[in-house]
Design an enzyme around this catalytic site. Structure first.
Site, short mmCIF file in Angstrom:
data_model
loop_
_atom_site.label_atom_id
_atom_site.label_comp_id
_atom_site.label_asym_id
_atom_site.label_seq_id
_atom_site.Cartn_x
_atom_site.Cartn_y
_atom_site.Cartn_z
N HIS B 127 43.75 43.55 37.57
CA HIS B 127 45.13 44.00 37.41
C HIS B 127 45.42 45.21 38.33
O HIS B 127 46.35 45.19 39.13
CB HIS B 127 45.36 44.38 35.95
N GLU B 128 44.62 46.25 38.21
CA GLU B 128 44.89 47.47 38.98
C GLU B 128 44.73 47.22 40.49
O GLU B 128 45.52 47.71 41.28
CB GLU B 128 44.00 48.63 38.52
N CYS B 138 53.52 40.69 36.26
CA CYS B 138 53.91 39.27 36.29
C CYS B 138 54.48 38.90 34.92
O CYS B 138 54.00 39.36 33.89
CB CYS B 138 52.66 38.43 36.59
N CYS B 162 47.90 33.80 38.22
CA CYS B 162 48.76 32.61 38.17
C CYS B 162 49.06 32.15 39.61
O CYS B 162 48.81 32.88 40.57
CB CYS B 162 50.06 32.93 37.43
N CYS B 165 51.18 34.54 41.79
CA CYS B 165 50.48 35.76 42.22
C CYS B 165 49.44 35.44 43.29
O CYS B 165 49.23 36.23 44.21
CB CYS B 165 49.85 36.48 41.03
#
Lengths: 453, 191
Positions: B127-128, B138, B162, B165
């Protein structure tokens, strides 16, 4: 969601910048101000969706006063007063003066996320509602243009900024990119939204008919003109006229149009009375007008008149990130319309959609999804359902360079392994792709010791 | 891409994060020598560590060839507005940090569950680092780029980006790859 702007007002840098950074990660555009005065100045030129305002700020104007000034500029502004020291008095004052919320820092992240998304949700609904109310059953709106693409995001920003102007807009883009949707978004983003939006396809009619279509005609002005008729320019008075496929008009019409753009006046065909209109012109074309001007096919003076604000819609292949969301949205809508229970797209099918060049852009994608749904036999679109997008001659073969020094057996083993992997071990599907029967495939798997998964 | 432990971090987390980032972003992931615990960022009043402060320190030490550099700390992080953050990153900048403090069951008075804590750390790292390459949150709640404000959500989201992304990562890292950042040999993960 991503196109809303938020303002963070705090004199403390760490507080201001860290909250701004946190909100930016959520996709919001965030502006900051170090004082109430700076925030008010910025609010004069832009209406932010949410203002986070620190209660205690030095410099003579505190959070409550800042909020009151902003509310004078934007009566519906959503303002959140932030404080490190909660007292009942300040909370009551803040709410009385119109703060949407009063929060004490530090806040639980969940609380802030919920608060922001609740306000944005209401703002989205309000905006959608006001547009829908005026358009009633019409299905388009600014938000109907689905996109995750930064390039499209910039276009949406521009559309919002120019909505209230009368300047002529030229939209260029390949066919199927949604030029008319952008034109409508421009119309419905400004103060003309309650007035008519009139669209004309310039390529659909021969020159004489188009002239009468645009400017109207007087009774008896030509054979068949049995009564006086208003043209599209008159119908669009106060609103917007959308001239689609402007690159295809004749040189006479180019001259007529130039006059209307310069003087906002024209004559009906066969008429002697000059008619004045207040119309915003949005033109669109899929031909390269710049080139048409250079080649002498399009008047340069008309081009410059039209090209006051220029919007270039990127083709779908330049914003591939939009393909998954558009495809899923089309599946959702079209499966419902076609009465078929299809609710997903397999990874293989999505890969084909992502790899396709889409010369017909979003419209082609929509048509492809419709065709795939019609032929789909399960509840999910598979690569077989969209195989028609891969030209038969090219299916997997074009990019394949045959390695040197490879035996026929090795090649066969590679092809079989790759195909079985691609079908996730589905033997029936793999055999069908390879054009052999299942028992032959089983034999080969055994021979080459290929695992099915 | 680089990862760096800020103080003592268990090997299982470092290895899993290394593999997770390599698998997701298709760059080689190198480990830098461990840095000191971020005591400079300690806020005595809150008993936590300011993540903006930690990020600033990391930014100063980002290697020249880094696409991203992720710091990993056991310390509980915060920004002044919020009671805590699970991590923070520069949007389209190289530095990011994650905190393991709230990813561990012990934080909530529950018996330890190491595999769960490691899986959470990988998702938060993805994530980061996603932010550092330019991804924002998202809307797909199963995508690791969706916003998690608590571990319940970290657990419900998946570890794989996903489809949208993935495409964005391909687009946004194209120039980095062209500039010679080292791919890990596997290329970007496909759909």
């Amino acid at each position: 969601m991503t196109h809303w702007h938020i303002m963070v007002v705090d004199d403390e840098e760490v507080m201001r910048e860290s909250l701004a950074a946190w909100l930016r990660e959520d996709g919001y555009n965030v502006d900051t101000a170090v004082s109430g005065r700076e925030a008010i100045d910025k609010a004069r030129t832009y209406d932010y969706a949410i203002y986070f305002v620190d209660l205690k700020m030095p410099g003579g104007i505190d959070g409550i006063e800042t909020m009151m000034e902003i509310r004078k500029l934007h009566a519906d502004a959503s303002i959140i007063i932030v404080t490190a020291y909660a007292t009942v008095d300040t909370a009551i004052t803040a709410m009385k003066e119109g703060a949407q919320e009063y929060i004490v820092k530090p806040c639980n992240p969940e609380e802030i996320s919920l608060l922001v998304s609740r306000i944005i949700k209401v703002k989205n609904l309000q905006r959608e509602n006001s547009i829908l109310r005026k358009k009633l059953t019409k299905q388009y709106s600014f938000h109907d243009i689905l996109s995750k693409s930064p390039k499209m995001g910039k276009i949406f920003e521009l559309v919002k900024d120019i909505g209230g102007l009368r300047s002529t807009v030229l939209i260029q883009g390949e066919s199927g990119t949604g030029k008319e949707l952008i034109a409508r978004a421009i119309h419905f983003s400004g103060d003309r939204e309650a007035k008519p939006f009139v669209g004309v396809s310039c390529a659909a009619l021969p020159e004489t008919l188009l002239e009468s279509e645009l400017f109207g005609h007087e009774k008896g002005s030509f054979t068949g003109a049995s009564s006086q008729r208003k043209g599209k320019f008159e119908m669009a008075d106060g609103g917007t006229i959308f001239l689609d496929e402007i690159g295809d008009i004749s040189s006479k019409l180019q001259m007529d149009l130039l006059r209307v753009l310069q003087e906002r006046k024209f004559y009906r065909v066969g008429g002697s009375e000059e008619i004045e209109v207040d119309v915003r012109v949005v033109a669109a074309t899929n031909v390269d007008l710049d080139r048409a001007v250079r080649e002498g096919k399009f008047r340069d003076d008309l081009f410059y008149r039209l090209n006051v604000i220029s919007i270039n819609i990127p083709p779908l292949r330049e914003r591939r990130e939009d393909i998954p969301i558009l495809a899923h949205s089309f599946v959702e809508r079209l499966s419902h319309e076609l009465g078929k229970k299809v609710d997903g797209i397999s990874e293989g099918a999505l890969r084909i959609l992502l790899d396709h060049e889409w010369p017909g852009n979003v419209r082609e994608l929509e048509n492809a999804i419709e065709r795939a749904i019609v032929t789909c036999k399960t509840t999910m679109l598979t690569d077989e359902d969209v195989a028609f997008l891969v030209p038969v001659a090219d299916q997997g073969k074009a990019a394949w360079n045959v390695p040197s020094n490879i035996t026929l057996e090795e090649a066969e083993r590679h092809i079989i392994t790759a195909t079985v992997q691609r079908t996730h071990g589905n033997i029936k599907e793999a055999a069908s792709i390879l054009g052999i029967d299942r028992s032959t495939l089983y034999d080969r798997l055994k021979k080459y010791n290929v695992q099915r998964e | 891409m680089y990862i760096v432990a800020l103080g003592g971090i268990e090997e299982d987390v470092l290895t899993a994060v290394e593999q997770g980032l390599g698998h997701t972003y298709g760059f080689s992931v190198k480990r830098l020598s461990r840095l000191a615990e971020p005591l400079y960022a300690y806020d005595a009043q809150r008993g936590q560590y300011g993540s903006a402060h930690v990020l600033r320190q990391l930014i100063a030490q980002v290697p020249m060839d880094a696409v991203s550099m992720l710091g990993i700390t056991e310390k509980d992080l915060f920004i002044p507005m919020l009671s805590f953050v699970l991590g923070q990153a520069q949007l389209s900048g190289p530095a990011a940090v994650i905190s393991l403090a709230r990813l561990q069951q012990e934080f909530y008075g529950l018996p330890p569950d190491r595999p769960l804590a490691v899986a959470r750390a990988v998702k938060e790292a993805v994530h980061e680092v996603g932010h550092t390459v330019g991804l924002t949150h998202c809307a797909d709640s199963s995508c690791p780029m969706s916003l998690s404000n608590n571990v319940r959500h970290v657990d419900t989201k998946g570890a794989e980006l996903c489809a949208s992304c993935i495409v964005l990562v391909e687009e946004k890292t194209k120039h980095m790859r062209a500039m010679g950042a080292t791919p890990n040999g596997a290329g970007t993960r496909n759909l």
